[in-house]
Motif scaffolding. Structure first.
Motif, PDB file in Angstrom:
ATOM      1  N   LEU A   1       0.860  -1.178   0.000  1.00  0.00           N
ATOM      2  CA  LEU A   1       0.000   0.000   0.000  1.00  0.00           C
ATOM      3  C   LEU A   1       0.897   1.228   0.000  1.00  0.00           C
ATOM      4  O   LEU A   1       1.719   1.404   0.906  1.00  0.00           O
ATOM      5  N   PHE A   2       0.725   2.066  -1.016  1.00  0.00           N
ATOM      6  CA  PHE A   2       1.582   3.238  -1.181  1.00  0.00           C
ATOM      7  C   PHE A   2       0.819   4.505  -0.816  1.00  0.00           C
ATOM      8  O   PHE A   2      -0.307   4.721  -1.275  1.00  0.00           O
ATOM      9  N   ILE A   3       1.448   5.359   0.001  1.00  0.00           N
ATOM     10  CA  ILE A   3       0.825   6.595   0.491  1.00  0.00           C
ATOM     11  C   ILE A   3       1.664   7.780   0.030  1.00  0.00           C
ATOM     12  O   ILE A   3       2.855   7.859   0.344  1.00  0.00           O
ATOM     13  N   ASP A   4       1.036   8.680  -0.728  1.00  0.00           N
ATOM     14  CA  ASP A   4       1.755   9.830  -1.293  1.00  0.00           C
ATOM     15  C   ASP A   4       0.781  10.997  -1.383  1.00  0.00           C
ATOM     16  O   ASP A   4      -0.431  10.795  -1.483  1.00  0.00           O
TER      17      ASP A   4
ATOM     18  N   ARG B   1       0.889  13.221  -3.848  1.00  0.00           N
ATOM     19  CA  ARG B   1       0.775  13.641  -5.246  1.00  0.00           C
ATOM     20  C   ARG B   1       0.089  12.559  -6.074  1.00  0.00           C
ATOM     21  O   ARG B   1       0.549  11.414  -6.119  1.00  0.00           O
ATOM     22  N   GLU B   2      -0.981  12.978  -6.734  1.00  0.00           N
ATOM     23  CA  GLU B   2      -1.789  12.031  -7.493  1.00  0.00           C
ATOM     24  C   GLU B   2      -0.977  11.333  -8.582  1.00  0.00           C
ATOM     25  O   GLU B   2      -1.147  10.134  -8.828  1.00  0.00           O
ATOM     26  N   LYS B   3      -0.078  12.078  -9.249  1.00  0.00           N
ATOM     27  CA  LYS B   3       0.685  11.469 -10.343  1.00  0.00           C
ATOM     28  C   LYS B   3       1.563  10.329  -9.836  1.00  0.00           C
ATOM     29  O   LYS B   3       1.805   9.352 -10.557  1.00  0.00           O
ATOM     30  N   ASN B   4       2.035  10.423  -8.608  1.00  0.00           N
ATOM     31  CA  ASN B   4       2.844   9.345  -8.041  1.00  0.00           C
ATOM     32  C   ASN B   4       1.995   8.125  -7.700  1.00  0.00           C
ATOM     33  O   ASN B   4       2.467   6.984  -7.778  1.00  0.00           O
ATOM     34  N   LEU B   5       0.736   8.369  -7.346  1.00  0.00           N
ATOM     35  CA  LEU B   5      -0.175   7.252  -7.092  1.00  0.00           C
ATOM     36  C   LEU B   5      -0.512   6.528  -8.391  1.00  0.00           C
ATOM     37  O   LEU B   5      -0.638   5.307  -8.407  1.00  0.00           O
ATOM     38  N   VAL B   6      -0.660   7.289  -9.465  1.00  0.00           N
ATOM     39  CA  VAL B   6      -0.932   6.678 -10.769  1.00  0.00           C
ATOM     40  C   VAL B   6       0.211   5.729 -11.143  1.00  0.00           C
ATOM     41  O   VAL B   6      -0.014   4.604 -11.583  1.00  0.00           O
ATOM     42  N   GLY B   7       1.454   6.193 -10.935  1.00  0.00           N
ATOM     43  CA  GLY B   7       2.608   5.344 -11.218  1.00  0.00           C
ATOM     44  C   GLY B   7       2.617   4.085 -10.373  1.00  0.00           C
ATOM     45  O   GLY B   7       2.953   2.995 -10.855  1.00  0.00           O
ATOM     46  N   ALA B   8       2.244   4.229  -9.105  1.00  0.00           N
ATOM     47  CA  ALA B   8       2.211   3.075  -8.203  1.00  0.00           C
ATOM     48  C   ALA B   8       1.148   2.068  -8.623  1.00  0.00           C
ATOM     49  O   ALA B   8       1.370   0.850  -8.599  1.00  0.00           O
TER      50      ALA B   8
ATOM     51  N   GLU C   1       0.060   1.569 -11.588  1.00  0.00           N
ATOM     52  CA  GLU C   1       0.476   0.932 -12.842  1.00  0.00           C
ATOM     53  C   GLU C   1       1.351  -0.293 -12.606  1.00  0.00           C
ATOM     54  O   GLU C   1       1.373  -1.205 -13.434  1.00  0.00           O
ATOM     55  N   VAL C   2       2.070  -0.303 -11.483  1.00  0.00           N
ATOM     56  CA  VAL C   2       2.924  -1.459 -11.193  1.00  0.00           C
ATOM     57  C   VAL C   2       2.279  -2.412 -10.195  1.00  0.00           C
ATOM     58  O   VAL C   2       2.924  -3.354  -9.727  1.00  0.00           O
ATOM     59  N   GLY C   3       1.003  -2.169  -9.863  1.00  0.00           N
ATOM     60  CA  GLY C   3       0.260  -3.148  -9.080  1.00  0.00           C
ATOM     61  C   GLY C   3       0.044  -2.849  -7.618  1.00  0.00           C
ATOM     62  O   GLY C   3      -0.507  -3.686  -6.891  1.00  0.00           O
ATOM     63  N   MET C   4       0.447  -1.670  -7.151  1.00  0.00           N
ATOM     64  CA  MET C   4       0.283  -1.332  -5.738  1.00  0.00           C
ATOM     65  C   MET C   4      -1.102  -0.751  -5.467  1.00  0.00           C
ATOM     66  O   MET C   4      -1.704  -0.116  -6.337  1.00  0.00           O
ATOM     67  N   GLU C   5      -1.594  -0.945  -4.265  1.00  0.00           N
ATOM     68  CA  GLU C   5      -2.749  -0.192  -3.791  1.00  0.00           C
ATOM     69  C   GLU C   5      -2.252   1.170  -3.311  1.00  0.00           C
ATOM     70  O   GLU C   5      -1.082   1.318  -2.940  1.00  0.00           O
ATOM     71  N   THR C   6      -3.142   2.170  -3.295  1.00  0.00           N
ATOM     72  CA  THR C   6      -2.694   3.523  -2.981  1.00  0.00           C
ATOM     73  C   THR C   6      -3.683   4.272  -2.096  1.00  0.00           C
ATOM     74  O   THR C   6      -4.884   3.956  -2.072  1.00  0.00           O
ATOM     75  N   ILE C   7      -3.147   5.269  -1.397  1.00  0.00           N
ATOM     76  CA  ILE C   7      -3.953   6.245  -0.664  1.00  0.00           C
ATOM     77  C   ILE C   7      -3.364   7.623  -0.957  1.00  0.00           C
ATOM     78  O   ILE C   7      -2.153   7.821  -0.829  1.00  0.00           O
ATOM     79  N   LEU C   8      -4.224   8.565  -1.338  1.00  0.00           N
ATOM     80  CA  LEU C   8      -3.796   9.952  -1.507  1.00  0.00           C
ATOM     81  C   LEU C   8      -3.756  10.608  -0.135  1.00  0.00           C
ATOM     82  O   LEU C   8      -4.774  10.675   0.564  1.00  0.00           O
ATOM     83  N   PHE C   9      -2.584  11.078   0.272  1.00  0.00           N
ATOM     84  CA  PHE C   9      -2.425  11.705   1.581  1.00  0.00           C
ATOM     85  C   PHE C   9      -2.929  13.137   1.527  1.00  0.00           C
ATOM     86  O   PHE C   9      -2.432  13.957   0.759  1.00  0.00           O
TER      87      PHE C   9
END
Length: 201
Positions: A162-165, A167-174, A176-184
């Motif tokens: 689970l990736f927390i960032d 910046r939306e563009k960084n979440l998009v990149g995450a 794309e490689v299969g990670m779940e994300t949260i916009l901080f």
């Protein structure tokens, strides 16, 4: 099933306080506005994050662009210790996640020399299971290769991260490689989201 929490650092675990820092250095508000717009918030900073430009390059580049502000530019880069400050919640949050059984990693876009200066002062860094700083690898988010480097270096499965960032563009990149994300967007919303996902109790 999420097993690993991956944090961005800037404006998530630390505050990038460049305007307040310039006030601490005694700069006028006009100078602060100019240097914020034409130095800090420029693509050149990304080149520093990539490790292809250093502080001496920044001094020369921005002094050439803004010769009347050379003194302030040199002073800024000679005194970067106060450029960031650690949020008080950062270490306790990581400790809570560790107590819940998660591994915690950092994946950060950060210039080399300021990282060497700042990161030893961050109390949360020793609490993590590992970190990668962009400038040392010559790649930055949202380059998919940067996320994959995290997986290979620490033996992680993307779908378990689970990736927390902030910046939306960084979440998009995450994603794309299969990670779940949260916009901080702040500490309280993050905790609520982690609780809703059953990660924090």
């Amino acid at each position: 099933m999420i097993k690993n929490i991956v944090f961005d650092v800037g404006d998530v675990l630390i505050r990038f306080r460049y305007r307040d820092h310039m006030r601490d250095l005694g700069f006028s508000e006009d100078v602060i506005e100019t240097l914020s717009r034409d130095m800090v918030l420029t693509e050149f900073w990304s080149l520093m994050d990539q490790g292809v430009k250093m502080e001496k390059d920044a001094v020369e580049h921005f002094s050439t662009l803004m010769p009347t502000l050379r003194r302030e530019i040199e002073y800024f880069w000679q005194n970067t210790e106060g450029l960031v400050e650690e949020y008080p919640y950062s270490t306790p949050l990581i400790r809570k996640l560790k107590a819940e059984g998660y591994k915690v990693y950092l994946l950060s876009n950060y210039p080399k020399e300021t990282a060497e200066r700042h990161w030893p002062t961050f109390s949360f860094v020793p609490e993590t299971d590992g970190y990668i700083i962009s400038a040392f690898e010559k790649m930055i988010k949202p380059d998919p290769a940067f996320y994959r480097l995290l997986f290979t270096r620490f033996g992680l499965v993307p779908e378990e991260c689970l990736f927390i960032d902030d910046r939306e563009k960084n979440l998009v990149g995450a994603k794309e490689v299969g990670m779940e994300t949260i916009l901080f967007t702040g500490y309280e919303p993050l905790v609520q989201e982690l609780e809703q996902r059953g990660i924090l109790r």
